[in-house]
Design an enzyme around this catalytic site. Sequence first.
Site, PDB file in Angstrom:
ATOM      1  N   ARG A 271       0.825  -1.207   0.000  1.00  0.00           N
ATOM      2  CA  ARG A 271       0.000   0.000   0.000  1.00  0.00           C
ATOM      3  C   ARG A 271       0.868   1.271   0.000  1.00  0.00           C
ATOM      4  NH1 ARG A 271      -4.092   2.972   3.765  1.00  0.00           N
ATOM      5  NH2 ARG A 271      -5.684   3.487   2.230  1.00  0.00           N
TER       6      ARG A 271
ATOM      7  N   TRP B 164     -10.363  -8.371   3.657  1.00  0.00           N
ATOM      8  CA  TRP B 164     -11.232  -8.682   2.514  1.00  0.00           C
ATOM      9  C   TRP B 164     -11.343 -10.195   2.288  1.00  0.00           C
ATOM     10  CZ3 TRP B 164      -7.932  -4.530   2.671  1.00  0.00           C
ATOM     11  CH2 TRP B 164      -8.425  -3.283   2.282  1.00  0.00           C
TER      12      TRP B 164
ATOM     13  N   HIS C 175      -6.512  -5.910  -3.006  1.00  0.00           N
ATOM     14  CA  HIS C 175      -7.236  -6.031  -1.736  1.00  0.00           C
ATOM     15  C   HIS C 175      -7.450  -7.481  -1.312  1.00  0.00           C
ATOM     16  CE1 HIS C 175      -9.036  -1.666  -1.718  1.00  0.00           C
ATOM     17  NE2 HIS C 175      -7.778  -1.715  -1.324  1.00  0.00           N
TER      18      HIS C 175
ATOM     19  N   HIS D 220       0.365   4.150  -2.663  1.00  0.00           N
ATOM     20  CA  HIS D 220       0.021   5.532  -2.320  1.00  0.00           C
ATOM     21  C   HIS D 220       1.125   6.517  -2.694  1.00  0.00           C
ATOM     22  CE1 HIS D 220      -3.713   5.359   0.441  1.00  0.00           C
ATOM     23  NE2 HIS D 220      -3.805   4.490  -0.550  1.00  0.00           N
TER      24      HIS D 220
HETATM   25 FE1  CCH Z   1      -6.519  -0.077  -0.974  1.00  0.00          FE
HETATM   26  N1  CCH Z   1      -7.364   0.451   0.804  1.00  0.00           N
HETATM   27  N2  CCH Z   1      -7.822   1.103  -1.972  1.00  0.00           N
HETATM   28  N3  CCH Z   1      -5.574  -0.507  -2.739  1.00  0.00           N
HETATM   29  N4  CCH Z   1      -5.165  -1.176   0.039  1.00  0.00           N
HETATM   30  C1  CCH Z   1      -6.985   0.011   2.051  1.00  0.00           C
HETATM   31  C2  CCH Z   1      -6.012  -0.915   2.339  1.00  0.00           C
HETATM   32  C3  CCH Z   1      -5.197  -1.497   1.369  1.00  0.00           C
HETATM   33  C4  CCH Z   1      -8.845   1.817  -1.413  1.00  0.00           C
HETATM   34  C5  CCH Z   1      -9.077   2.002  -0.053  1.00  0.00           C
HETATM   35  C6  CCH Z   1      -8.386   1.341   0.958  1.00  0.00           C
HETATM   36  C7  CCH Z   1      -5.926  -0.050  -3.981  1.00  0.00           C
HETATM   37  C8  CCH Z   1      -7.096   0.659  -4.276  1.00  0.00           C
HETATM   38  C9  CCH Z   1      -7.942   1.187  -3.340  1.00  0.00           C
HETATM   39  C10 CCH Z   1      -4.152  -1.933  -0.539  1.00  0.00           C
HETATM   40  C11 CCH Z   1      -3.728  -1.886  -1.856  1.00  0.00           C
HETATM   41  C12 CCH Z   1      -4.393  -1.184  -2.866  1.00  0.00           C
HETATM   42  C13 CCH Z   1      -7.804   0.652   3.036  1.00  0.00           C
HETATM   43  C14 CCH Z   1      -7.714   0.431   4.533  1.00  0.00           C
HETATM   44  C15 CCH Z   1      -8.674   1.465   2.364  1.00  0.00           C
HETATM   45  C16 CCH Z   1      -9.759   2.339   2.969  1.00  0.00           C
HETATM   46  C17 CCH Z   1      -6.566   1.258   5.154  1.00  0.00           C
HETATM   47  C18 CCH Z   1      -6.435   1.005   6.626  1.00  0.00           C
HETATM   48  O1  CCH Z   1      -7.444   1.109   7.332  1.00  0.00           O
HETATM   49  O2  CCH Z   1      -5.316   0.703   7.073  1.00  0.00           O
HETATM   50  C19 CCH Z   1      -9.675   2.371  -2.469  1.00  0.00           C
HETATM   51  C20 CCH Z   1     -10.897   3.220  -2.258  1.00  0.00           C
HETATM   52  C21 CCH Z   1      -9.128   1.960  -3.655  1.00  0.00           C
HETATM   53  C22 CCH Z   1      -9.605   2.191  -5.054  1.00  0.00           C
HETATM   54  O3  CCH Z   1     -10.784   2.305  -5.308  1.00  0.00           O
HETATM   55  C23 CCH Z   1      -4.910  -0.397  -4.925  1.00  0.00           C
HETATM   56  C24 CCH Z   1      -4.923  -0.019  -6.403  1.00  0.00           C
HETATM   57  C25 CCH Z   1      -3.946  -1.109  -4.222  1.00  0.00           C
HETATM   58  C26 CCH Z   1      -2.633  -1.706  -4.698  1.00  0.00           C
HETATM   59  C27 CCH Z   1      -2.297  -1.936  -5.950  1.00  0.00           C
HETATM   60  C28 CCH Z   1      -3.568  -2.805   0.454  1.00  0.00           C
HETATM   61  C29 CCH Z   1      -2.484  -3.851   0.213  1.00  0.00           C
HETATM   62  C30 CCH Z   1      -4.225  -2.532   1.658  1.00  0.00           C
HETATM   63  C31 CCH Z   1      -3.995  -3.210   3.012  1.00  0.00           C
HETATM   64  C32 CCH Z   1      -2.998  -2.450   3.845  1.00  0.00           C
HETATM   65  C33 CCH Z   1      -2.712  -3.081   5.192  1.00  0.00           C
HETATM   66  O4  CCH Z   1      -2.141  -2.383   6.028  1.00  0.00           O
HETATM   67  O5  CCH Z   1      -3.016  -4.257   5.420  1.00  0.00           O
END
Ligand code: CCH
Length: 286
Positions: A39, A188, A172, A43
């Site tokens: 992530r 998820w 996700h 980001h």
């Molecule tokens: Fe995401 N993401 N993401 N995401 N994401 C969150 C966590 C992860 C959105 C919202 C969220 C991508 C696209 C999107 C990861 C990878 C990707 C969270 C929770 C939210 C909210 C954060 C928390 O509470 O810590 C949205 C909206 C979108 C698009 O519509 C894309 C693209 C990627 C990578 C290619 C990953 C991995 C996580 C988990 C992080 C963790 O700490 O476990």
Amino acid sequence: VSCKEAETTSKGSVNYDKVREAIVKVIEVDDNIAPAMLRLAWHSSGSYDKKTNTGGSDGATMRFSPEKDYAANAGLFRARDALEPVKKQFPEITYADLWTLAGAVAVEEMGGPKVAWRPGRRDAVSGQECPPDGRLPDADKGTLSGTVQHIRDIFYRMGFNDQEIVALVGAHAVGHTHKQFSGYDGPWTRAPTTFSNELFRELLENKWTLRKWNGPDMFEDPTGEIIMLPTDMALTWDKEFRKYVETYAADQDRFFEDFAKAFQKLEELGVKAFQEEAKKKRGWFS
Ligand code: CCH
């Protein structure tokens, strides 16, 4: 706003295989850090704006305020801090290269595809180069059509198409949402440290209903143990997006191939050294 030239680049002497090994060691201590690294890479790259050629992984501007304090980046200090000892061990690598390399290594370590990665990103010297807030997607825009449009607005701005969007959000399959960081709560999938096409299978095969709680709108399966964000659900509600959800649910190899391509593209958006190289190549033919 022009992106001021950054002053530090990775020195040629970096042994990237050794850096990879050091990143793997960090993941071996706590495998929950791998999704956070993924992530962080997303980001730091997803702030790219094609029109103005600003933002993106070049610069590693998330080290600075205001970017590190943007709501979308809450909790990413976990990944940045976990990588700090690797940066200490290999001071010649830039943060921008280290964070993107860690994203690629995390995908691979979790059983995902190998993502092509190359060095060349620079480190910015101050927060002056931070992209503006609001370039990363919100998980909900209140209505179905608004949420679908928002996803397209954000990812088209970076230069992605519908197929690439669906492939990228497949990430996700791994990781958790955290109440204290985003307000959402839960993973998820039931295998949140295994990179797979599970997000797509869960989306299509499980039953998703709005969770009744006083947190933000999100969906849960009948056990309440796994969740989907409104933006994840939107991929099944929109006809164009849904086509790719179905393709990837049925064919993990295809997902891996498309994810690897889209993720490499994401990590290279706006990287000046790569843009200059591409320009030189084009120049030779024109
Ligand atoms: Fe995401 N993401 N993401 N995401 N994401 C969150 C966590 C992860 C959105 C919202 C969220 C991508 C696209 C999107 C990861 C990878 C990707 C969270 C929770 C939210 C909210 C954060 C928390 O509470 O810590 C949205 C909206 C979108 C698009 O519509 C894309 C693209 C990627 C990578 C290619 C990953 C991995 C996580 C988990 C992080 C963790 O700490 O476990």
